[in-house]
Design a protein around this motif. Structure first.
Motif, PDB file in Angstrom:
ATOM      1  N   THR A  63      -4.968  -0.884   8.481  1.00  0.00           N
ATOM      2  CA  THR A  63      -4.209  -0.068   9.430  1.00  0.00           C
ATOM      3  C   THR A  63      -3.008   0.582   8.755  1.00  0.00           C
ATOM      4  N   VAL A  64      -2.320  -0.173   7.888  1.00  0.00           N
ATOM      5  CA  VAL A  64      -1.189   0.399   7.155  1.00  0.00           C
ATOM      6  C   VAL A  64      -1.644   1.581   6.310  1.00  0.00           C
ATOM      7  N   GLN A  65      -2.777   1.441   5.658  1.00  0.00           N
ATOM      8  CA  GLN A  65      -3.275   2.533   4.828  1.00  0.00           C
ATOM      9  C   GLN A  65      -3.676   3.736   5.673  1.00  0.00           C
ATOM     10  N   ARG A  89       9.545   9.068   4.922  1.00  0.00           N
ATOM     11  CA  ARG A  89      10.263  10.308   4.633  1.00  0.00           C
ATOM     12  C   ARG A  89      10.030  11.270   5.780  1.00  0.00           C
ATOM     13  N   GLU A  90      11.112  11.688   6.412  1.00  0.00           N
ATOM     14  CA  GLU A  90      11.043  12.598   7.558  1.00  0.00           C
ATOM     15  C   GLU A  90      10.076  12.075   8.616  1.00  0.00           C
ATOM     16  N   GLY A  91      10.103  10.731   8.787  1.00  0.00           N
ATOM     17  CA  GLY A  91       9.300  10.114   9.834  1.00  0.00           C
ATOM     18  C   GLY A  91       7.879   9.777   9.447  1.00  0.00           C
ATOM     19  N   ARG A  92       7.445  10.224   8.277  1.00  0.00           N
ATOM     20  CA  ARG A  92       6.069   9.954   7.829  1.00  0.00           C
ATOM     21  C   ARG A  92       6.054   8.698   6.958  1.00  0.00           C
ATOM     22  N   VAL A  93       5.064   7.845   7.174  1.00  0.00           N
ATOM     23  CA  VAL A  93       4.951   6.599   6.415  1.00  0.00           C
ATOM     24  C   VAL A  93       4.383   6.899   5.021  1.00  0.00           C
ATOM     25  N   LEU A  94       5.163   6.560   3.990  1.00  0.00           N
ATOM     26  CA  LEU A  94       4.711   6.738   2.609  1.00  0.00           C
ATOM     27  C   LEU A  94       4.106   5.459   2.040  1.00  0.00           C
ATOM     28  N   ALA A  95       4.630   4.299   2.484  1.00  0.00           N
ATOM     29  CA  ALA A  95       4.169   3.019   1.943  1.00  0.00           C
ATOM     30  C   ALA A  95       4.480   1.921   2.950  1.00  0.00           C
ATOM     31  N   GLY A  96       3.736   0.840   2.833  1.00  0.00           N
ATOM     32  CA  GLY A  96       3.972  -0.323   3.673  1.00  0.00           C
ATOM     33  C   GLY A  96       3.683  -1.587   2.899  1.00  0.00           C
ATOM     34  N   PRO A  98       7.078  -5.852  16.621  1.00  0.00           N
ATOM     35  CA  PRO A  98       5.853  -6.631  16.348  1.00  0.00           C
ATOM     36  C   PRO A  98       4.926  -6.720  17.557  1.00  0.00           C
ATOM     37  N   GLY A  99       5.451  -6.478  18.747  1.00  0.00           N
ATOM     38  CA  GLY A  99       4.626  -6.540  19.949  1.00  0.00           C
ATOM     39  C   GLY A  99       3.793  -5.308  20.191  1.00  0.00           C
ATOM     40  N   ALA A 100       4.093  -4.214  19.492  1.00  0.00           N
ATOM     41  CA  ALA A 100       3.325  -2.984  19.650  1.00  0.00           C
ATOM     42  C   ALA A 100       2.184  -2.974  18.630  1.00  0.00           C
ATOM     43  N   PRO A 101       0.946  -2.886  19.083  1.00  0.00           N
ATOM     44  CA  PRO A 101      -0.183  -2.909  18.141  1.00  0.00           C
ATOM     45  C   PRO A 101      -0.064  -1.788  17.103  1.00  0.00           C
ATOM     46  N   LEU A 102      -0.206  -2.141  15.853  1.00  0.00           N
ATOM     47  CA  LEU A 102      -0.101  -1.131  14.795  1.00  0.00           C
ATOM     48  C   LEU A 102      -1.101  -0.002  14.994  1.00  0.00           C
ATOM     49  N   ALA A 103      -2.316  -0.372  15.407  1.00  0.00           N
ATOM     50  CA  ALA A 103      -3.367   0.664  15.553  1.00  0.00           C
ATOM     51  C   ALA A 103      -2.989   1.717  16.573  1.00  0.00           C
ATOM     52  N   SER A 104      -2.154   1.318  17.560  1.00  0.00           N
ATOM     53  CA  SER A 104      -1.770   2.305  18.588  1.00  0.00           C
ATOM     54  C   SER A 104      -0.877   3.394  18.024  1.00  0.00           C
ATOM     55  N   LEU A 105      -0.278   3.162  16.874  1.00  0.00           N
ATOM     56  CA  LEU A 105       0.619   4.153  16.266  1.00  0.00           C
ATOM     57  C   LEU A 105      -0.128   5.246  15.528  1.00  0.00           C
ATOM     58  N   LEU A 106      -1.424   5.102  15.422  1.00  0.00           N
ATOM     59  CA  LEU A 106      -2.220   6.110  14.716  1.00  0.00           C
ATOM     60  C   LEU A 106      -2.489   7.325  15.577  1.00  0.00           C
ATOM     61  N   THR A 107      -2.329   7.196  16.884  1.00  0.00           N
ATOM     62  CA  THR A 107      -2.650   8.317  17.793  1.00  0.00           C
ATOM     63  C   THR A 107      -1.392   9.068  18.182  1.00  0.00           C
ATOM     64  N   SER A 146       0.842  -1.191   0.000  1.00  0.00           N
ATOM     65  CA  SER A 146       0.000   0.000   0.000  1.00  0.00           C
ATOM     66  C   SER A 146       0.879   1.244   0.000  1.00  0.00           C
ATOM     67  N   GLY A 147       0.495   2.227  -0.804  1.00  0.00           N
ATOM     68  CA  GLY A 147       1.204   3.494  -0.785  1.00  0.00           C
ATOM     69  C   GLY A 147       1.972   3.789  -2.056  1.00  0.00           C
ATOM     70  N   TRP A 148       2.875   4.734  -1.955  1.00  0.00           N
ATOM     71  CA  TRP A 148       3.663   5.185  -3.108  1.00  0.00           C
ATOM     72  C   TRP A 148       4.989   5.715  -2.584  1.00  0.00           C
ATOM     73  N   ALA A 149       6.077   5.025  -2.891  1.00  0.00           N
ATOM     74  CA  ALA A 149       7.393   5.423  -2.399  1.00  0.00           C
ATOM     75  C   ALA A 149       8.462   5.057  -3.414  1.00  0.00           C
TER      76      ALA A 149
END
Length: 420
Positions: free
Chosen positions: A392-394, A374-381, A411-420, A346-349
């Protein structure tokens, strides 16, 4: 207002065109819907051509978008095996190859792309192949069956997605496979060297031979049959068949002749469209592989050649034709299956757009998620043999969030928790 006296014409008999026609009817359009395709087969999906159908695991009928009777039931007029050769924008009409002229009130161009051709001696030999259409897949199944039976050699020019999927299929049939790629790793333009090497290792483990840093210069044959493929570093590879998998070019000739604005070829070309998939002509829209979208999320013009873009872009274009407020801002998405590895991206990088790659999971076991930032922002996964994470990746991409990198890699950190 759209009324029953209007005619909407769709040029292109692929998934995007078929889904556009379906959406026009499901959204209540009661005018004429005419779909013109230059292939004789009714609209079909392309992923099975290099996956399940090519491997003999899916029936031919499974590739079609709709059942044979659907078009008549939905009152969609099909003109198959007949190309559109000209657009008259002033008269708002299209002319078919047999001279038939069809008026349109709105026009959708879903003309797709065509495989790039090898420009080397020997491409006229019978054993040189491409894969884009169902007829190509029909032929290639027979070729791979024969190569596997006779311990034959297939040389593939290009280590992109199509090249690698066909390499995997050929090995499953039992054929010997050599892949010639001018970059240092497979999928360099999409994944970069960091993750591309994983695919080189995967295929090497299954017996595929790679020849990196080289390009084909000649296909050698005798009596019309392929004997070998030569590269620009002086090597010669035995071959009974050669597959060109060096990318696809958007089919823009019709639009260009009609004076529509095209995207810069250096950026992938295509027909330039805004976020509502409208071209430089307010009555003409474009979608699917041929459309170069001014993408609101990435702030760049993108041309995406993947299944999901056709699946979602066709309906979006149909709604825009109906006058709805449309912003086509979906995150680009595709999937691939090679041997026992399944993945979703998903994404464009593209190379040069990111400054860091973070891997979450075990790349050695091929169970991981790779993130391009790029600069800490997720462009693709890209999730490899890790499932139910695409949404969640999107969201990570769409949110513009700058997640904690340690948590992103854990892998132990829930991906969804990174959205906040």
């Amino acid at each position: 207002m759209v009324d029953a006296h209007q005619t909407f014409v769709i040029v292109g008999g692929g998934l995007a065109g078929a889904k556009a026609a379906e959406t026009l009817r499901s959204e209540g359009f009661t005018g004429r819907v005419i779909l013109v395709g230059d292939e004789r087969d009714r609209p079909y999906e392309r992923p099975p051509l290099s996956k399940g159908y090519l491997l003999g695991k899916e029936e031919r009928d499974s590739v079609f978008v709709h059942e044979p009777g659907w078009y008549a039931q939905a009152d969609v007029e099909l003109h198959l095996g007949q190309p559109v050769v000209a657009i008259d924008r002033e008269a708002r009409s299209v002319r078919l190859g047999d001279g038939t002229v069809i008026h349109y009130d709105k026009l959708l161009l879903a003309t797709g792309a065509e495989p790039r051709r090898l420009d080397v001696p020997g491409t006229d030999l019978a054993g040189v192949h491409h894969l884009r259409r169902l007829a190509h897949a029909d032929r290639l199944r027979q070729v791979l069956t024969a190569l596997g039976r006779d311990n034959g050699h297939l040389v593939i020019a290009g280590a992109g997605w199509i090249g690698l999927e066909i390499a995997a299929a050929a090995r499953e049939y039992g054929a010997e496979v050599t892949v010639v790629e001018r970059e240092a790793t497979p999928l360099h333009a999409v994944l970069g060297p960091e993750v591309g090497q994983m695919f080189a290792d995967l295929h090497a483990e299954h017996g595929v031979r790679f020849h990196f840093g080289a390009s084909l210069t000649e296909i050698v044959g005798q009596d019309g049959m392929v004997l070998a493929a030569r590269t620009d570093d002086g090597e010669e590879h035995p071959a009974h068949d050669v597959l060109a998998a060096i990318g696809a070019a958007p089919r823009t000739a019709l639009a260009e002749a009609a004076g529509l604005t095209l995207a810069d070829r250096a950026e992938g070309g295509g027909i330039a469209v805004d976020a509502s998939l409208r071209t430089s002509d307010p009555d003409i829209f474009a979608t699917g592989d041929v459309a170069a979208l001014e993408h609101p999320l990435f702030g760049a013009r993108l041309r995406v050649e993947h299944w999901a873009n056709a699946l979602n872009g066709g309906p979006a274009a149909a709604r825009a034709m109906l006058g709805r407020d449309v912003t086509h801002d979906r995150v680009p998405y595709f999937f691939s299956d090679q041997y026992d590895v399944g993945l979703e991206y998903s994404g464009w990088a593209p190379p040069g757009s990111y400054d860091q790659v973070v891997v979450r999971g075990d790349a050695g076991k091929r169970e991981f998620i790779a993130f391009w930032l790029r600069e800490g922002r997720v462009l693709a996964g890209m999730n490899v043999n890790v499932w139910d994470v695409t949404e969640t990746v999107q969201k990570l991409i769409q949110s513009g969030a700058r997640p904690d990198l340690n948590a992103l890699a854990d892998p132990g950190a829930p991906l969804a928790s990174l959205l906040t």
